[in-house]
Design an enzyme around this catalytic site. Sequence first.
Site, PDB file in Angstrom:
ATOM      1  N   GLU A  59       2.981   5.219  -3.647  1.00 47.78           N
ATOM      2  CA  GLU A  59       3.217   6.469  -4.416  1.00 47.78           C
ATOM      3  C   GLU A  59       4.488   7.211  -3.982  1.00 47.78           C
ATOM      4  OE1 GLU A  59       0.013   6.683  -2.277  1.00 47.78           O
ATOM      5  OE2 GLU A  59      -0.243   4.986  -3.585  1.00 47.78           O
ATOM      6  N   ASP A  77      -8.002   4.300  -3.619  1.00 48.62           N
ATOM      7  CA  ASP A  77      -9.130   4.450  -2.698  1.00 48.62           C
ATOM      8  C   ASP A  77     -10.244   5.253  -3.355  1.00 48.62           C
ATOM      9  OD1 ASP A  77      -7.608   3.049  -0.917  1.00 48.62           O
ATOM     10  OD2 ASP A  77      -6.933   4.797   0.198  1.00 48.62           O
ATOM     11  N   ASP A 122       0.839  -1.194   0.000  1.00 51.72           N
ATOM     12  CA  ASP A 122       0.000   0.000   0.000  1.00 51.72           C
ATOM     13  C   ASP A 122       0.878   1.250   0.000  1.00 51.72           C
ATOM     14  OD1 ASP A 122      -2.295   1.541   0.095  1.00 51.72           O
ATOM     15  OD2 ASP A 122      -3.208   0.362   1.691  1.00 51.72           O
TER      16      ASP A 122
END
Length: 818
Positions: free
Chosen positions: A402, A472, A399
């Site tokens: 980025e 998300d 997760d």
Amino acid sequence: MKTIYASIIVLFFCITGNAQNFSKTSHGIKTAANGTTIEIQFYNPAIVRVIKFPISKNYSKESLSVVLKPSKTAFAVRETGTAIILKSEKLNVIINKVSGDVTFAASSDKVLLKEKPDGTKFEPFNDTGVNTYTVSQAFILDKDEPIYGLGQHQNGNLNQRNLKYHLEQGNTEDAVTFFQSIKGYGLYWDNYSPTEFTDNAGETSFKSIVGDASDYYFMYGGNADGVIKQMRALTGNAPMFPLWTYGFWQSRERYKSQNELVNVVKQYRDLNVPLDGIIQDWQYWGNNYLWNAMDFLNPEFSDPEKMVDEIHNLNAHLIISIWSSFGPQTKPYKEMDQKGMLFNITTWPESGSETWPPITDYPSGVRVYDAYNPEARDIYWKYTSKGLFDRGIDGWWMDSTEPDHLQIKPEDYDTKTYLGSFRKVRNAYPLMTVGGVYDHQRKATSEKRVFILTRSAFAGQQRYGANTWSGDTGSSWETLRNQIPAGLNFTLTGIPHWNSDIGGFFAGAYKKSANDGNGAKNPLYQELYVRWIQFGTFNAMMRSHGTDVPREIYYFGKKGEPVFDAIDKFINLRYALLPYIYATSWEVTNKQSSFMRALFMDFSADKKVWDMNNEYMFGNSILVAPVTEAQYTPEKIVKVNEETGWNKQEAAKNAEKTAVDFTAEKSKEIYLPAGTDWYDFWTNEKIKGGQQITRKTTIDMIPLYVKEGAIIPLGPKVQFAEEKKWDNLEIRVYPGKNGSFILYEDEFDNYNYEKGSYTEIEFLWNDTAGKLTISDRKGQYKGMLSNRKFTIVMPDGLKKSIDYNGKKVQEKFNLSKK
């Protein structure tokens, strides 16, 4: 001395007459024009690298994305009065000797792409004490030329013309500085800093904050598949995923104990609903100060070995959340902090408390690690391996790759990394952190294939066994519609594995608008979820996940009820299609194909599909037309982002009280591309292509069509992917054209296929003769089926059973003429 050297170079390149205006290099040429040094390098006959930098400078770079080394490529060079022309077997490259702009043409001299005259710009830029440039390169495209790619963007567009993007990694935005054209070429801008992409009537350009040169790769493939093949040759091929990754996956934010996690798998087994994987989200490590400790420090996960064993004994797999950041009380944080391997940018979670909004008086202290540093990647894997992999965890949910960058301040980009400023390498972060895990696991063992689910990607990430999900997202019909072009454009950058959270991530509005507070029983959400799971059936990964509303099938009702049965039907359809999906996976690895295919990839002659953003091919044979508009309930628009979406206090305006009959019949408009006839997957009705049709729909059906000439294998009814051998497959043949299909099998979860341990069985349909040939089996592997049965099924209902022992078999069919 440098000034004298530069003057000599300028003098050399400005000599006219019989002298050459270029010098040959080992893979191309070097010249100068308009104050710029220009270097052309052939990497193969179809890929050429163009480098431009100020004539007074030197330039060298080892690419983070490109793994291909320039090969010895035959090419000819000649000069005219105005140009230098390089010609390989596949490409012509023309350099204007005065302006320095470059034109690319196919070997047929058909012009593919032109640089804009004076389109190379260098603006001086001080990058934390390093004198460099803001660099831009502009091109001229044909007025009506569609282009695709640029990563994953959630604006609903397939064709990327007349758009502007700030290409920087984000939660739901994946930046890939690559596009391809309907004309059969691709362009990769090899720069990792935040970049502005602009396409308008005047130009198509990339402008990067930091760059010592204009450095890009032009590739020609002739069509979309050819471009993807060249992009993967340049940046790396996609390895095979394990078969189990293509089954159904259940997840949520989050399971709060190991008992809860295991019980989900048990309930699926009790209901006889197929399931291959369960995912544990964050906080199995405990509080936020222990963020991403790579260990089970939460008392509710007191016996992780038992948890893993229980899941494996239920014939399921477990992947687990790991992040690109660490809390201050963790061992990885302490070790990396001592070595200066942690960034000071604001990241998630901001607070040590779990309340919303964050209590900033108690900052979490969580910091992102320097994934550009090879030693830091070593440390990252050390704790991943010891705390998780050695305990039997099957894969990684990486997760925030980025990474999460909150409350962005200009000085954040001055952060020092192993490879320079964060500004310089910002967009390559997911490539480095995902690559670090893949490389280390491959070194640790070849007995288990790497599987990574990740939220961000950059060019070349397909080589790291990673599936990217769309972040998300909000739970709305608008978001569902946008997933189709988002996934297609992402795929068109050469990265084949993609999916979205089935049902959307933030679903709180549906929970609050339900009469009983149970969003899974809210008809508005039920309809959206069913349509999303039908779309997810035809993604590379089928994964249900989100917050606020539980997604496990048993919350939506029970067997015999329309919503439950619709979900169950499509999970079972996914498993029936596993032989087809796994063969497609082999096509992806072996022949550079794609799972999700924009319609123009297969039907480029039909201009009506060039910008079609609501249908696609799944593999080479199945056309998917998801239902992406509410048919039974009013649409509910949910506007959220990854920060505001966490606000659990956001109330719904009104509770919708809607009487819903999910047994009613509805309809959907569909376009069937020209160039082939189509079979309705559900009814076997044959329909001519090149027309718009209206298809009746129900809650448990979306329009699916199979092109004529296709051969599709269907597997047995199972509860998990490897429950039953494929010893009695149903082979559906769709006459109308000649066709072929290769059934691929291997050991399903190791890298022995790289050593040749696999089999291929080719099915060939001769339409004129009405004859099916099952060819000799090629290859072998441990545990392969020596003898098996194939049941051949025709659209008119005709069936024939064929015993097969690996030797060529032919069967004639007398088909009804309808």
